[in-house]
Motif scaffolding. Structure first.
Motif, PDB file in Angstrom:
ATOM      1  N   ARG A  48      -0.161   5.023   1.227  1.00 15.21           N
ATOM      2  CA  ARG A  48       0.335   4.426   2.473  1.00 15.21           C
ATOM      3  C   ARG A  48       1.777   4.830   2.781  1.00 15.21           C
ATOM      4  O   ARG A  48       2.340   4.426   3.801  1.00 15.21           O
ATOM      5  N   MET A 152      -0.264  -5.418  -3.039  1.00 11.67           N
ATOM      6  CA  MET A 152       0.511  -6.218  -2.074  1.00 11.67           C
ATOM      7  C   MET A 152       1.873  -6.595  -2.655  1.00 11.67           C
ATOM      8  O   MET A 152       2.890  -6.538  -1.955  1.00 11.67           O
ATOM      9  N   ALA A 155       4.133  -3.736  -2.729  1.00 10.11           N
ATOM     10  CA  ALA A 155       4.606  -3.336  -1.398  1.00 10.11           C
ATOM     11  C   ALA A 155       5.545  -4.354  -0.774  1.00 10.11           C
ATOM     12  O   ALA A 155       6.382  -3.999   0.050  1.00 10.11           O
ATOM     13  N   SER A 156       5.429  -5.634  -1.141  1.00 11.46           N
ATOM     14  CA  SER A 156       6.166  -6.658  -0.386  1.00 11.46           C
ATOM     15  C   SER A 156       6.740  -7.791  -1.226  1.00 11.46           C
ATOM     16  O   SER A 156       7.410  -8.664  -0.700  1.00 11.46           O
TER      17      SER A 156
ATOM     18  N   ILE B 185      -2.434  -5.729   3.135  1.00 12.47           N
ATOM     19  CA  ILE B 185      -1.249  -5.037   2.637  1.00 12.47           C
ATOM     20  C   ILE B 185      -0.335  -4.612   3.786  1.00 12.47           C
ATOM     21  O   ILE B 185       0.868  -4.831   3.748  1.00 12.47           O
ATOM     22  N   TYR B 187      -0.179  -5.919   6.699  1.00 12.26           N
ATOM     23  CA  TYR B 187       0.404  -7.129   7.290  1.00 12.26           C
ATOM     24  C   TYR B 187       1.647  -7.561   6.512  1.00 12.26           C
ATOM     25  O   TYR B 187       2.701  -7.807   7.086  1.00 12.26           O
ATOM     26  N   LEU B 188       1.513  -7.620   5.177  1.00 14.35           N
ATOM     27  CA  LEU B 188       2.642  -8.079   4.350  1.00 14.35           C
ATOM     28  C   LEU B 188       3.805  -7.091   4.400  1.00 14.35           C
ATOM     29  O   LEU B 188       4.969  -7.482   4.498  1.00 14.35           O
ATOM     30  N   ALA B 189       3.464  -5.794   4.339  1.00 14.19           N
ATOM     31  CA  ALA B 189       4.532  -4.790   4.375  1.00 14.19           C
ATOM     32  C   ALA B 189       5.300  -4.902   5.694  1.00 14.19           C
ATOM     33  O   ALA B 189       6.513  -4.663   5.750  1.00 14.19           O
ATOM     34  N   LEU B 191       6.120  -7.579   7.115  1.00 17.93           N
ATOM     35  CA  LEU B 191       6.950  -8.789   7.122  1.00 17.93           C
ATOM     36  C   LEU B 191       8.303  -8.586   6.436  1.00 17.93           C
ATOM     37  O   LEU B 191       9.027  -9.553   6.209  1.00 17.93           O
ATOM     38  N   LYS B 192       8.635  -7.354   6.100  1.00 18.11           N
ATOM     39  CA  LYS B 192       9.828  -7.134   5.275  1.00 18.11           C
ATOM     40  C   LYS B 192      11.099  -7.798   5.797  1.00 18.11           C
ATOM     41  O   LYS B 192      11.841  -8.379   5.003  1.00 18.11           O
TER      42      LYS B 192
END
Ligand code: SF4
Lengths: 472, 204
Positions: A48, A152, A155-156, B185, B187-189, B191-192
């Protein structure tokens, strides 16, 4: 202000966003990584084009798929070596601290986190492994996740989660001699069932929990998942602080004092309401052992094998209505993130000290970490084991999931201190009996399922009295 | 892992009427050595599906004529045990898109949703009724209509009765992800900024 459970306090403190459908974006403080459930996640973020968001909050180890003898010189299949090599590459590439094989801090992920002070009260902790619940013993929200969720967090540093319901299990009274945390949790699962915790986070409370060591509390929280719960937790107290002080990664000096004063606030309010409450009495508990093919199949060691589940009986090669005591066993496995800590090895060793392993029993004593292994040597545990006919292996998950060569042969009976007795868990056709390290020790000496309260009673530390097992 | 969106699935149903099927049953640990997320379908239910010599076990449902389909009908507490996402990959790669049970283990449910598998939960009475229908007509064609959240069955045997309770529940966000083939994933990325702001006030 509304009364809150400990779980609610921790959850609210980590909520980044709360969504209309009742789910939340939750911030993760600590992410543990191992070789089996991470490669696809690393590949995922790379595909990604996403960076590893917070590499300093991740810690990696190798445990599931490594050998437990000759680690300096690992003889491993091509696939296993690739998994280990891939983790090493990925950690180097993304700047993640890795405790690889033979590293002095290597070990099973749920053993090293607490032991190194990486697990601390008040945290949210995840790992791509269901027994992450173990860390809840320190008053954390800790739970296992799948590989997509590992991605996830990479990534976050966040997860999208539905808020679980809360359950409190209170255990009054104290455990009698010869009865351990493992017996307690096997008892609870046998009473409540393997699906009772689905959708819940469980707080363990009451005198029996308060009087347990951290190792014992970890054993309980470890197996909360075997009740189906997302996780288990215990409010931190002096026992917790005493365990954590001066660990490699624990806060020190003024930071330590500051941390402890905050940790002391981590408990459920007295008026807090749980979605479900259960109460048990420790004085009713006996050494437990499982007879069937799920962790709910526990019975007291003096009990009778039920005839309720023909499929499980046929897999185990048993008839309902027989006594479980004195049934023959072939293997003993002491280890895993449930019972592979130093306290477990001490218990096992003090029990077998001065006796001999039964002929025909193969025993694998696998420390949960390199530190446990080193400590077992320094304390003279290895010597006691060797004199009694046992050998200490090197750390890893080993026969808990039988991914490496440590497999129990088909049809053989293994008394195991691990957490799962599913069909084939310890190898195709392997027959697993879950029990405590003491019950495992008693069986190792007799070659049969034996009551640890009767065979050898370890009097004061390290001075066991004599064997008296009725008809042996 | 990317997956095909789910809208309407029309298929025969494979019935595996066993409670508490754990993820070690779905895929034993010795098949988790791959660093890729493909190739797990052939080892789905391995130790039931194959005999010790590696040949297919003719008694096991996947090896019977009624063993092919996109819908798996199974007992309660499906997917308990290990968090291995390989279990979801194996089910998907074998060809399943929907698992019907009266209860799923929490981690498995999430893994399924993240991989394009619909965990369709019904109450225990409904599950018993679905099992009956399947027993009466193993070759009935069932339809899972995700956008409308409806489950229906079409009997092939004139004697069988395929009427069933039809509506099922699913979280709207997860439903949207399955229908569009997207995942959480991204969606969360996305939200940084909020996450970085949160971190500024969050001490551990
Ligand atoms: S010891 Fe067993 S339960 Fe614990 S992490 Fe390893 S495989 Fe999982």
């Amino acid at each position: 202000m509304k009364s809150k459970t400990l779980f609610d306090k921790l959850w609210d403190k980590h909520e980044v966003l709360s969504l209309d459908d009742g789910s939340s974006v939750i911030y993760i403080d600590r992410h543990f990584i191992h070789e089996v459930t991470s490669p696809q996640a690393f590949a995922g973020i790379e595909k990604r084009g996403l960076p590893f968001f917070r590499p300093d909050r991740a810690i990696a180890t190798m445990d599931h798929n490594i050998p437990t003898i000759g680690q300096e010189n690992p003889v491993m299949g091509a696939e296993s070596s690739l998994q280990v090599a891939r983790l090493t590459e990925n950690c180097a590439k993304h700047g993640i601290t890795l405790f690889g094989m033979t590293h002095p801090m290597n070990g099973i992920v749920h053993v090293i986190g607490p032991e190194l002070g990486l697990t601390r009260p008040g945290m949210t902790i995840v790992c791509g492994d269901s027994h992450t619940s173990t860390h809840g013993a320190f008053g954390t929200i800790a739970f296992g996740i799948g590989t997509s969720e590992v991605e996830m967090v990479m990534a976050s540093q966040c997860l999208l989660q539905r808020r679980p319901k809360t359950m409190r299990i209170t255990i009054d009274g104290k455990l009698a001699a010869g009865i351990t945390a493992k017996d307690l949790i096997l008892y609870l699962i046998s009473k409540l069932g393997t699906g009772a915790g689905t959708g819940y986070f469980i707080e363990f409370a009451g005198e029996a929990i308060r009087t347990l060591s951290m190792e014992g509390r970890m054993t309980i929280c470890n197996m909360a998942i075997e009740m189906g719960a997302r996780g288990g937790l215990v409010a931190p107290d002096e026992t917790t602080f005493k365990y954590l002080v001066n660990r490699e990664f624990s806060p020190a000096g003024m930071e330590w004092d500051q941390a402890v004063s905050e940790w002391k606030l981590l408990k459920s309010d007295s008026e807090a309401i749980f979605d479900r409450e259960e109460t048990f009495d420790a004085s009713e508990m006996a050494p437990m052992i499982t007879w069937g093919t799920n962790p709910g199949a526990g019975i007291p060691i003096t009990g009778t094998i039920p005839d309720s589940d023909p499929k499980a009986l046929s897999y185990m090669g048993w008839k309902g209505g027989e006594k479980i005591m004195d049934q023959k066993i072939d293997y003993v496995f002491v280890g895993s993130c449930t019972n592979g800590r130093i306290e477990d090895l001490r218990e096992f060793a003090s029990y077998v000290k001065g006796h001999k392993k039964a002929d025909g029993v193969t025993a694998w004593i696998v420390p949960g970490s390199k530190k446990v292994e080193t400590q077992a040597r320094a304390e003279g545990i290895e010597k006691i084991l060797n004199e009694a006919g046992f050998e200490l292996r090197e750390p890893g998950c080993s026969a808990c999931l039988a991914m490496n060569d440590d497999k129990i042969p088909a049809g053989k009976y293994c008394i195991s201190t691990s957490n799962r007795n599913f069909e084939g868990r310890q190898g195709p056709g392997a027959r697993t009996l879950l029990a405590s390290p003491l019950t495992a020790a008693a069986a190792a000496l007799t070659g049969r399922i034996s009551d640890p309260r009767r065979v050898v009673i370890p009097a004061e530390a390290g001075t066991p009295s004599h064997t008296t097992n009725g008809d042996e | 892992m990317s997956f095909e969106p789910i809208t309407i699935i029309t298929s025969k149903v494979v019935r595996l009427q066993v409670d508490n099927i754990d993820t070690d049953r779905i895929i034993p640990a010795r098949f988790l050595k791959s660093v890729d997320s493909s190739g797990f379908g052939e080892n789905l239910f391995h130790d039931w599906r194959y005999q010790p010599d590696g040949s297919p076990n003719p008694e096991f449902v996947l090896n019977k004529p009624e063993g092919k389909g996109q819908i798996l009908l199974t007992g309660k507490n499906f997917g308990c045990g290990s968090s291995r996402e390989h279990a979801a990959w194996a089910l998907y790669q074998y060809g399943f898109r929907v698992i019907i049970s009266s209860g799923f283990a929490d981690i498995f449910r999430t893994n399924a949703l993240n991989n394009g598998l619909l965990p369709l939960e019904v109450d225990p009475d409904t599950l018993a009724r679905l099992m009956e229908i399947h027993q009466a007509d193993p070759f009935a064609i069932w339809t899972v209509d995700l956008p409308s959240q409806l489950l229906t069955a079409n009997c092939q045997l004139p004697t069988a009765d395929c009427r069933l309770p039809t509506a099922f529940e699913i979280n709207p966000f997860r439903k949207q992800c399955l229908i569009t083939g997207s995942d959480v994933i991204d969606y969360l990325a996305g939200l940084k900024p909020q996450i970085i702001e949160f971190e500024a006030n969050h001490l551990i």
